[in-house]
Design a protein around this motif. Structure first.
Motif, PDB file in Angstrom:
ATOM      1  N   SER A   1       0.818  -1.211   0.000  1.00 23.19           N
ATOM      2  CA  SER A   1       0.000   0.000   0.000  1.00 23.19           C
ATOM      3  C   SER A   1       0.858   1.270   0.000  1.00 23.19           C
ATOM      4  O   SER A   1       0.439   2.307  -0.500  1.00 23.19           O
TER       5      SER A   1
ATOM      6  N   GLU B   1       3.290   0.846  -4.826  1.00 21.76           N
ATOM      7  CA  GLU B   1       2.775  -0.238  -5.646  1.00 21.76           C
ATOM      8  C   GLU B   1       3.925  -1.119  -6.151  1.00 21.76           C
ATOM      9  O   GLU B   1       4.923  -0.645  -6.684  1.00 21.76           O
TER      10      GLU B   1
ATOM     11  N   ASN C   1      -2.886  -7.020  -8.989  1.00 18.54           N
ATOM     12  CA  ASN C   1      -3.401  -5.674  -8.698  1.00 18.54           C
ATOM     13  C   ASN C   1      -4.587  -5.300  -9.598  1.00 18.54           C
ATOM     14  O   ASN C   1      -4.628  -4.229 -10.191  1.00 18.54           O
TER      15      ASN C   1
ATOM     16  N   GLU D   1     -10.813  -1.770  -9.650  1.00 19.03           N
ATOM     17  CA  GLU D   1     -10.811  -0.306  -9.733  1.00 19.03           C
ATOM     18  C   GLU D   1      -9.901   0.321  -8.684  1.00 19.03           C
ATOM     19  O   GLU D   1      -9.189   1.295  -8.945  1.00 19.03           O
ATOM     20  N   HIS D   2      -9.901  -0.239  -7.463  1.00 25.42           N
ATOM     21  CA  HIS D   2      -9.101   0.319  -6.376  1.00 25.42           C
ATOM     22  C   HIS D   2      -7.800  -0.450  -6.149  1.00 25.42           C
ATOM     23  O   HIS D   2      -7.058  -0.155  -5.221  1.00 25.42           O
TER      24      HIS D   2
ATOM     25  N   GLU E   1      -5.290  -4.029  -5.619  1.00 25.46           N
ATOM     26  CA  GLU E   1      -5.174  -5.067  -4.595  1.00 25.46           C
ATOM     27  C   GLU E   1      -3.819  -4.893  -3.916  1.00 25.46           C
ATOM     28  O   GLU E   1      -2.779  -5.182  -4.497  1.00 25.46           O
ATOM     29  N   ASP E   2      -3.856  -4.465  -2.656  1.00 23.53           N
ATOM     30  CA  ASP E   2      -2.626  -4.081  -1.964  1.00 23.53           C
ATOM     31  C   ASP E   2      -2.334  -4.901  -0.714  1.00 23.53           C
ATOM     32  O   ASP E   2      -1.380  -4.593   0.009  1.00 23.53           O
TER      33      ASP E   2
ATOM     34  N   SER F   1      -8.124  -6.747  -2.368  1.00 23.90           N
ATOM     35  CA  SER F   1      -8.377  -5.402  -1.845  1.00 23.90           C
ATOM     36  C   SER F   1      -8.332  -5.425  -0.321  1.00 23.90           C
ATOM     37  O   SER F   1      -8.898  -6.316   0.324  1.00 23.90           O
TER      38      SER F   1
ATOM     39  N   SER G   1      -9.843  -3.732   1.760  1.00 22.99           N
ATOM     40  CA  SER G   1     -11.141  -3.487   2.405  1.00 22.99           C
ATOM     41  C   SER G   1     -12.006  -4.738   2.465  1.00 22.99           C
ATOM     42  O   SER G   1     -13.061  -4.729   3.099  1.00 22.99           O
TER      43      SER G   1
END
Length: 317
Positions: free
Chosen positions: A257, A260, A283, A286-287, A289-290, A304, A306
Motif C-alpha cells: 500500500s 505499488e 493488482n 478499480e481500487h 489489490e494491496d 483489496s 477493504s
C-alpha cells in the motif's frame, strides 16, 4: 698555291677559332645533347631555368611536407579523441561499479541490522527462560538438599558412612544430569502459548473464526501484543497452510500500500521468500489489490485491503 693565299687561309682559321658560331653552345653541342637530349636552350637562359626548377622542387617538397604533417596531425587528433572516450567510459564504469557496491553494502547493513534485532529479541526471551529455570532449580536444590541431609543422618546413625558417601555421589551426578537436561529444554522449548493459540518453533499463532478488513485485523493483533503473520521459511508457510480452512483465505501481514509493487511485511521488512499463486500479484480492480492472503494450499494472492477476510496473528512465546 701562292704565298698570299696561304696567309688568307691562316687568318680565316684564326677568326673561326676566336668566335663560335651563333647556334653553338659554349659547352659544345655534342656535350649538351648528352646531358639534355632533344632540348636546345640558349646559353643566356640556363641559370634562370635552373633556379626556377629548383624553386618548383622546393615548393612541391614543402607542399608534400605540409600534407604529411596535416595527415599525421589528424591521426594524432583521432587517436587522442579515442583515448579520451576510453577514459570517459572507464570513469563511467568505475562510477557505476562504486554505486552498485554502495547499494549492496547498504542492503547488507540493513539486513544485518534486522537479523541482529531478531537475535537480540530471541536472546532476551532465552535469558528470561533461563532465569525462570534457575529459580526452579534453586527450589529443587533446596528440597533435594533437605532430603539428602535426612538420608545422610539416617545412614550415619546406622554407622554406614561409606555407602552413604557413594550414594551421595550418585545423587549428585543424577542431579547434575537433571539440571543439564533442564537447561537444554529451556533453550529449545518456550512457555505454553495462550489458550486458542497454536505453537510453531518459538512462535504462537492465532487463526480467527470471524472476518475483518486488513486494517481491522492488524489492530486486533496489535491489541493482543502481536501482529499479522509474517513468513520467513517454507516450513513456516506449510504450517500456516495446514491450519487454513478449505475454501477460505486468511490475511497475512504483507502489503504494498505504501508503494505499488514494493511488497513488505507489517514491520517494514522486505520479502525474503514468497509463495505467490500463478499470475499473482496482479493488482486488478478499480481500487487495486494491496494486501496479501494465503490459501489452504499455501499459495498467496493479493486482494483489496477493504475485503472482509479471516486473519492470522503472530506473537513470540
Amino acid at each position: 698555291m701562292q704565298p698570299g693565299d696561304a696567309l688568307e687561309e691562316l687568318e680565316l682559321g684564326e677568326q673561326e677559332q676566336e668566335a663560335p658560331k651563333g647556334g653553338e653552345h659554349p659547352l659544345g653541342n655534342a656535350l649538351w645533347d648528352r646531358l639534355i637530349p632533344g632540348i636546345s636552350i640558349p646559353p643566356a637562359l640556363l641559370p634562370d631555368r635552373a633556379i626556377a626548377l629548383l624553386s618548383v622542387l622546393l615548393a612541391l617538397s614543402f607542399v608534400l611536407l605540409m600534407a604529411l604533417s596535416i595527415v599525421n596531425f589528424r591521426r594524432v587528433s583521432m587517436a587522442w579523441e579515442a583515448l579520451e572516450e576510453a577514459r570517459m567510459r572507464d570513469e563511467s564504469s568505475h562510477t557505476a561499479a562504486w554505486l552498485n557496491l554502495s547499494q549492496v553494502q547498504h542492503a547488507l547493513d540493513k539486513q544485518l541490522s534486522k537479523e541482529a534485532k531478531a537475535v537480540r529479541i530471541q536472546l532476551l526471551n532465552v535469558s528470561q527462560e533461563v532465569e525462570k529455570m534457575q529459580g526452579r532449580m534453586a527450589q529443587c536444590e533446596a528440597g533435594c538438599g533437605k532430603e539428602l541431609l535426612g538420608r545422610l543422618q539416617d545412614l550415619e546413625a546406622r554407622n554406614a558412612l561409606e555407602p552413604v558417601l557413594q550414594q551421595l555421589e550418585e545423587v549428585k551426578r543424577e542431579l547434575s544430569v537433571v539440571l543439564e537436561e533442564s537447561r537444554g529444554l529451556s533453550r529449545i522449548l518456550c512457555p505454553t502459548c495462550p489458550p486458542g493459540w497454536l505453537q510453531f518453533a518459538r512462535t504462537c499463532y492465532f487463526f480467527s473464526s470471524t472476518t475483518k478488513s486488513w486494517l481491522e485485523a492488524k489492530e486486533f493483533c496489535g491489541d493482543l501484543n502481536g501482529h499479522l503473520a509474517t513468513v520467513s521459511s517454507e516450513q513456516e508457510n506449510k504450517f500456516l497452510a495446514n491450519h487454513v480452512m478449505e475454501n477460505r483465505i486468511f490475511w497475512l501481514g504483507l502489503t504494498d500500500s505504501s508503494r505499488e509493487g514494493h511488497w513488505q511485511w507489517e514491520d517494514g521488512s522486505s520479502l525474503s521468500v514468497s509463495f505467490w499463486n500463478s499470475g499473482e500479484p496482479n493488482n486488478v480492480g478499480e481500487h487495486g489489490e494491496d494486501c496479501a492472503t494465503i490459501f489452504s494450499n499455501g499459495r498467496w494472492n493479493d486482494v483489496s485491503c477493504s475485503n472482509k477476510e479471516a486473519w492470522i496473528c503472530e506473537r513470540s512465546c
